[in-house]
Scaffold this active site. Sequence first.
Site, PDB file in Angstrom:
ATOM      1  N   LYS A 145       0.816  -1.224   0.000  1.00  0.00           N
ATOM      2  CA  LYS A 145       0.000   0.000   0.000  1.00  0.00           C
ATOM      3  C   LYS A 145       0.853   1.280   0.000  1.00  0.00           C
ATOM      4  CE  LYS A 145      -4.035  -2.192   2.163  1.00  0.00           C
ATOM      5  NZ  LYS A 145      -5.039  -2.128   3.253  1.00  0.00           N
TER       6      LYS A 145
ATOM      7  N   TYR B 279     -12.408  -1.940  -4.039  1.00  0.00           N
ATOM      8  CA  TYR B 279     -12.966  -2.026  -2.682  1.00  0.00           C
ATOM      9  C   TYR B 279     -14.497  -1.869  -2.684  1.00  0.00           C
ATOM     10  CZ  TYR B 279      -8.451  -2.103  -0.226  1.00  0.00           C
ATOM     11  OH  TYR B 279      -7.218  -2.461   0.284  1.00  0.00           O
TER      12      TYR B 279
ATOM     13  N   THR C 258      -5.856  -6.799  10.692  1.00  0.00           N
ATOM     14  CA  THR C 258      -6.081  -5.516  10.020  1.00  0.00           C
ATOM     15  C   THR C 258      -5.538  -4.350  10.843  1.00  0.00           C
ATOM     16  OG1 THR C 258      -8.122  -6.471   9.141  1.00  0.00           O
ATOM     17  CG2 THR C 258      -7.868  -4.068   8.962  1.00  0.00           C
TER      18      THR C 258
ATOM     19  N   ASN D  12      -2.060   0.264   6.648  1.00  0.00           N
ATOM     20  CA  ASN D  12      -1.593  -1.002   7.235  1.00  0.00           C
ATOM     21  C   ASN D  12      -0.770  -1.834   6.261  1.00  0.00           C
ATOM     22  OD1 ASN D  12      -3.668  -1.849   5.633  1.00  0.00           O
ATOM     23  ND2 ASN D  12      -4.886  -2.776   7.258  1.00  0.00           N
TER      24      ASN D  12
ATOM     25  N   HIS E 166      -2.380  -5.364   1.493  1.00  0.00           N
ATOM     26  CA  HIS E 166      -3.679  -6.015   1.278  1.00  0.00           C
ATOM     27  C   HIS E 166      -3.416  -7.455   0.889  1.00  0.00           C
ATOM     28  CE1 HIS E 166      -7.503  -7.205  -0.510  1.00  0.00           C
ATOM     29  NE2 HIS E 166      -6.768  -7.696  -1.491  1.00  0.00           N
TER      30      HIS E 166
HETATM   31  P1  RTP Z   1      -7.281  -5.823   3.130  1.00  0.00           P
HETATM   32  O1  RTP Z   1      -8.635  -6.042   2.496  1.00  0.00           O
HETATM   33  O2  RTP Z   1      -6.664  -4.491   2.767  1.00  0.00           O
HETATM   34  O3  RTP Z   1      -6.343  -6.983   2.907  1.00  0.00           O
HETATM   35  O4  RTP Z   1      -7.439  -5.762   4.707  1.00  0.00           O
HETATM   36  P2  RTP Z   1      -8.382  -6.613   5.643  1.00  0.00           P
HETATM   37  O5  RTP Z   1      -9.068  -7.689   4.865  1.00  0.00           O
HETATM   38  O6  RTP Z   1      -7.554  -7.000   6.813  1.00  0.00           O
HETATM   39  O7  RTP Z   1      -9.428  -5.525   6.098  1.00  0.00           O
HETATM   40  P3  RTP Z   1     -10.850  -5.106   5.480  1.00  0.00           P
HETATM   41  O8  RTP Z   1     -11.865  -5.260   6.544  1.00  0.00           O
HETATM   42  O9  RTP Z   1     -11.060  -5.816   4.163  1.00  0.00           O
HETATM   43  O10 RTP Z   1     -10.640  -3.559   5.234  1.00  0.00           O
HETATM   44  C1  RTP Z   1     -10.000  -3.115   4.058  1.00  0.00           C
HETATM   45  C2  RTP Z   1      -9.033  -2.008   4.410  1.00  0.00           C
HETATM   46  O11 RTP Z   1      -9.767  -0.845   4.825  1.00  0.00           O
HETATM   47  C3  RTP Z   1      -9.004  -0.133   5.779  1.00  0.00           C
HETATM   48  N1  RTP Z   1      -9.779  -0.030   7.014  1.00  0.00           N
HETATM   49  N2  RTP Z   1      -9.911   1.083   7.663  1.00  0.00           N
HETATM   50  N3  RTP Z   1     -10.643   3.039   9.561  1.00  0.00           N
HETATM   51  C4  RTP Z   1     -11.058   1.784   9.739  1.00  0.00           C
HETATM   52  O12 RTP Z   1     -11.730   1.438  10.685  1.00  0.00           O
HETATM   53  C5  RTP Z   1     -10.676   0.809   8.735  1.00  0.00           C
HETATM   54  N4  RTP Z   1     -11.024  -0.471   8.732  1.00  0.00           N
HETATM   55  C6  RTP Z   1     -10.448  -1.000   7.636  1.00  0.00           C
HETATM   56  C7  RTP Z   1      -7.706  -0.889   5.994  1.00  0.00           C
HETATM   57  O13 RTP Z   1      -6.724  -0.352   5.090  1.00  0.00           O
HETATM   58  C8  RTP Z   1      -8.106  -2.284   5.589  1.00  0.00           C
HETATM   59  O14 RTP Z   1      -6.972  -3.043   5.258  1.00  0.00           O
HETATM   60 MG    MG Z   2     -10.146  -7.331   3.086  1.00  0.00          MG
END
Ligand code: RTP
Ligand code: MG
Length: 140
Positions: free
Chosen positions: A11, A51, A93, A114, A117
């Site tokens: 990222k 997304y 996450t 973070n 992805h």
């Molecule tokens: P990713 O899709 O990026 O691999 O991450 P993930 O599955 O661990 O998390 P996800 O729930 O799919 O969320 C996608 C990305 O959104 C951002 N995020 N921000 N501000 C917040 O509360 C929040 N929650 C998620 C993070 O960049 C997350 O990786």
């Molecule tokens: Mg995700």
Amino acid sequence: MAVTRTFSIIKPDATRRNITGKVTTMLEDAGLRVVACKRLHLTKAQAEGFYAVHAERPFFADLVAFMTSGPVVVQVLEGEDAVALNRKVMGATNPDNADAGTIRKELAESIEANTVHGSDSEENAAIEIAYFFKPEEVVG
Ligand code: RTP
Ligand code: MG
């Protein structure tokens, strides 16, 4: 366990800090192999499309702004049970909740910035790989 593929994004927080090599080394050390790779700057439309599943979430606009704030490195990773292996080395996450030694624990700046992805299922991995790569660009 079969050798499978997953999709990864390094990222903008990582490209800004010039640690894409460090991230890639952690992926490789975990047993994943980079079989496709390119650096690009996502457009707003590309980030929104990627997304789309999060379109109704409160953090969506911030997430799109972050993901378009600088270059990213998109990769296809291959390894034993690659989706799960990649999620394991990425960590939770929120870096505050991530296990020691994971990419997010060691390198992430925040729950949003973070560092990486990773696809969350084999089905989504196939969709996400096809979003960024032509079949001939993936060289195993
Ligand atoms: P990713 O899709 O990026 O691999 O991450 P993930 O599955 O661990 O998390 P996800 O729930 O799919 O969320 C996608 C990305 O959104 C951002 N995020 N921000 N501000 C917040 O509360 C929040 N929650 C998620 C993070 O960049 C997350 O990786
Ligand atoms: Mg995700």
